[in-house]
Enzyme design. Structure first.
Site, PDB file in Angstrom:
ATOM      1  N   ASP A   1      -1.361   6.421   6.591  1.00 30.84           N
ATOM      2  CA  ASP A   1      -2.539   5.594   6.198  1.00 30.84           C
ATOM      3  C   ASP A   1      -2.924   4.679   7.212  1.00 30.84           C
ATOM      4  O   ASP A   1      -2.282   3.658   7.323  1.00 30.84           O
ATOM      5  CB  ASP A   1      -2.260   4.869   4.941  1.00 30.84           C
ATOM      6  CG  ASP A   1      -3.368   4.029   4.258  1.00 30.84           C
ATOM      7  OD1 ASP A   1      -4.426   3.689   5.025  1.00 30.84           O
ATOM      8  OD2 ASP A   1      -3.406   3.343   3.278  1.00 30.84           O
TER       9      ASP A   1
ATOM     10  N   LYS B   1     -13.385  -1.327   7.044  1.00 26.49           N
ATOM     11  CA  LYS B   1     -12.589  -2.078   7.793  1.00 26.49           C
ATOM     12  C   LYS B   1     -12.929  -2.057   9.141  1.00 26.49           C
ATOM     13  O   LYS B   1     -14.079  -2.659   9.655  1.00 26.49           O
ATOM     14  CB  LYS B   1     -11.145  -2.278   7.796  1.00 26.49           C
ATOM     15  CG  LYS B   1     -10.352  -2.558   6.250  1.00 26.49           C
ATOM     16  CD  LYS B   1      -9.402  -1.783   5.931  1.00 26.49           C
ATOM     17  CE  LYS B   1      -8.921  -1.870   4.459  1.00 26.49           C
ATOM     18  NZ  LYS B   1      -8.981  -3.023   3.873  1.00 26.49           N
TER      19      LYS B   1
ATOM     20  N   TRP C   1       1.137  -1.201   0.108  1.00 28.93           N
ATOM     21  CA  TRP C   1      -0.067   0.053   0.090  1.00 28.93           C
ATOM     22  C   TRP C   1       0.800   1.162  -0.098  1.00 28.93           C
ATOM     23  O   TRP C   1       0.657   2.221  -0.771  1.00 28.93           O
ATOM     24  CB  TRP C   1      -1.010   0.032   1.108  1.00 28.93           C
ATOM     25  CG  TRP C   1      -2.153  -1.147   0.977  1.00 28.93           C
ATOM     26  CD1 TRP C   1      -2.367  -2.132   1.725  1.00 28.93           C
ATOM     27  CD2 TRP C   1      -3.197  -0.876  -0.118  1.00 28.93           C
ATOM     28  NE1 TRP C   1      -3.515  -2.791   1.093  1.00 28.93           N
ATOM     29  CE2 TRP C   1      -3.896  -2.068   0.156  1.00 28.93           C
ATOM     30  CE3 TRP C   1      -3.313   0.030  -1.149  1.00 28.93           C
ATOM     31  CZ2 TRP C   1      -4.848  -2.511  -0.860  1.00 28.93           C
ATOM     32  CZ3 TRP C   1      -4.336  -0.243  -1.859  1.00 28.93           C
ATOM     33  CH2 TRP C   1      -5.185  -1.365  -1.758  1.00 28.93           C
TER      34      TRP C   1
HETATM   35  C1  LIG Z   1      -3.783   0.086   4.062  1.00 27.76           C
HETATM   36  C2  LIG Z   1      -4.807   0.395   3.101  1.00 27.76           C
HETATM   37  N1  LIG Z   1      -4.733   1.627   2.049  1.00 27.76           N
HETATM   38  C3  LIG Z   1      -5.594   1.671   0.979  1.00 27.76           C
HETATM   39  C4  LIG Z   1      -6.503   0.956   0.738  1.00 27.76           C
HETATM   40  C5  LIG Z   1      -7.363   1.316  -0.357  1.00 27.76           C
HETATM   41  O1  LIG Z   1      -8.454   1.423  -0.179  1.00 27.76           O
HETATM   42  P1  LIG Z   1      -9.815   1.789  -1.110  1.00 27.76           P
HETATM   43  O2  LIG Z   1      -9.844   0.529  -1.884  1.00 27.76           O
HETATM   44  O3  LIG Z   1     -10.706   2.036  -0.247  1.00 27.76           O
HETATM   45  O4  LIG Z   1      -9.319   2.922  -2.291  1.00 27.76           O
HETATM   46  C6  LIG Z   1      -6.559  -0.443   1.267  1.00 27.76           C
HETATM   47  C7  LIG Z   1      -7.536  -1.426   0.918  1.00 27.76           C
HETATM   48  O5  LIG Z   1      -7.502  -2.630   1.264  1.00 27.76           O
HETATM   49  C8  LIG Z   1      -5.579  -0.449   2.328  1.00 27.76           C
HETATM   50  O6  LIG Z   1      -5.880  -1.661   3.242  1.00 27.76           O
END
Ligand SMILES: Cc1ncc(COP(=O)(O)O)c(C=O)c1O
Length: 365
Positions: free
Chosen positions: A177, A201, A102
């Site tokens: 994040d 989540k 991520w």
């Molecule tokens: C730590 C983290 N950041 C970002 C995201 C991306 O999120 P989204 O799919 O809502 O854009 C996720 C998705 O699981 C994630 O676990």
């Protein structure tokens, strides 16, 4: 009706009482004759829901007065662009600490909007841990330092909070994040310039993205930043510059009330520690299962584990499903298994998983 133990990494399980409340409110919220999905976001009923959700979140996270709580859309991936569009212009470069897929994705996206510097990456060692701050190669005075404090795919959680007080002029904001561990433990918000999290989540349904931002970081958006994503404009309109994802915010509000009724974040952390210890304890005591993350950085929320005999993967998953334990397959990029133990997963669910894992090892391992 039969409900399963859902170990999905997200969208993930929600507290049953929240779902029941939502069902009860579906056609008629508090006697107003309509459901929340049908309400105008400018009407007094929705405004009250919105204000209460914001106040409850502020209380749970003890958000200081000089921070704004924003509800946006676009998810975590949207923020990968929205954050640099709002903050990268404060300086010459943004620094990234990469501890999993991520944060890697975030850095790549930020490059579209300005210069980035990879202060550290654990990719070469399989994303197994978090480098201590002393090893980060930070720029002299970056616009911000970025980290994903819980990498959902790798199951790596920061065991410390970065202190940027001595970097640059001492004003460098930490951007985090926290999508997959927000509200799982108390957080000192004042140590961050910006915290964000997708909802699906620990907050509620997909569709709303939470941003908590220190006020001095508002008003630095690049000219190309869409108006709807300019944090200052969103903040000035109390997240209602455009129509907010009202239903997701309403469910998030119910989750916040559920969390308060659980005893708040200190209490939920106690439960989360117990759940994580139970599962990691089972993995460590076994000859069949293994964790590949350094012990000090193991995530309490996302627990990837591997069967030493990968030929047993399918049988493991099939047997788990038959036992009512679902969504255990690891992310496609890393394989193996992953059990996500978000706040709504009770200890009984983890106990059921551990019982199944022990029995599977005894009979098939
Ligand atoms: C730590 C983290 N950041 C970002 C995201 C991306 O999120 P989204 O799919 O809502 O854009 C996720 C998705 O699981 C994630 O676990």
């Amino acid at each position: 009706m039969s409900r399963v133990w859902n170990f999905s990494a997200g969208p993930a399980m929600l507290p049953e009482s929240v779902l029941r409340q939502a069902a009860e409110d579906m056609l008629d919220w508090h006697g107003c004759g309509m459901g929340v999905m049908e309400m105008s976001h400018r009407g007094k009923d929705y405004m009250a829901i919105h204000a209460q959700a914001t106040a409850d979140l502020r209380e749970l996270l003890d958000v200081p007065d000089n921070y704004k709580v924003l509800f946006l859309q676009g998810g975590g991936i949207g923020e990968n662009a929205i954050i640099p569009m709002n903050l990268i212009g404060r300086g010459a470069v943004a620094d990234f600490v990469i501890t999993g897929s991520w944060s890697k994705k975030s850095e790549k996206e930020a490059r579209k909007y300005g210069k980035t510097n990879i202060a550290f990456s654990t990719e070469a060692c399989g994303y197994a841990g978090v480098p201590p701050m002393a090893e980060w190669r930070l720029s002299d005075d970056p616009s911000y330092v970025y980290a994903c404090t819980n990498e959902t795919v790798m199951g790596v959680e920061f065991p410390f909070v970065a202190d940027l007080a001595t970097v640059g002029r001492g004003q460098v904001p930490m951007v985090a994040d926290m999508s997959s561990h927000i509200l799982s433990r108390p957080v000192d918000v004042s140590k961050y310039g910006l915290i964000y999290a997708g909802a699906q989540k620990n907050i509620g349904p997909a569709g709303v993205t939470l941003v908590i931002i220190r006020e001095d970081l508002l008003g630095h958006a690049l000219p190309i930043c869409p108006t709807a994503f300019d944090y200052k404009i969103v903040a000035d309109h109390d997240s209602m510059y455009n129509t907010p994802p009202t239903y997701s915010i309403y469910i998030a509000g119910l989750v916040f009330q559920w969390l308060k009724a659980q005893g708040g974040l200190a209490e939920i952390e106690r439960k989360n520690i117990a759940k994580a210890e139970l599962l990691y304890g089972c993995i460590d005591a076994s000859g069949l299962y293994e964790s590949r993350v350094e012990k000090s950085c193991r995530s309490r929320m996302n627990v990837p584990f591997y069967l030493k005999d990968e030929a047993l993967n399918e049988a493991f998953l099939e047997g788990a499903k038959a036992a009512g334990l679902v969504q255990l397959k690891g992310h496609k990029t890393v394989g193996g298994m992953r059990a996500s133990l978000y706040n709504a997963m009770p200890l009984a669910g983890v106990q059921a998983l551990v019982d199944y894992m022990r029995e599977f090892e005894r009979t098939r391992g």
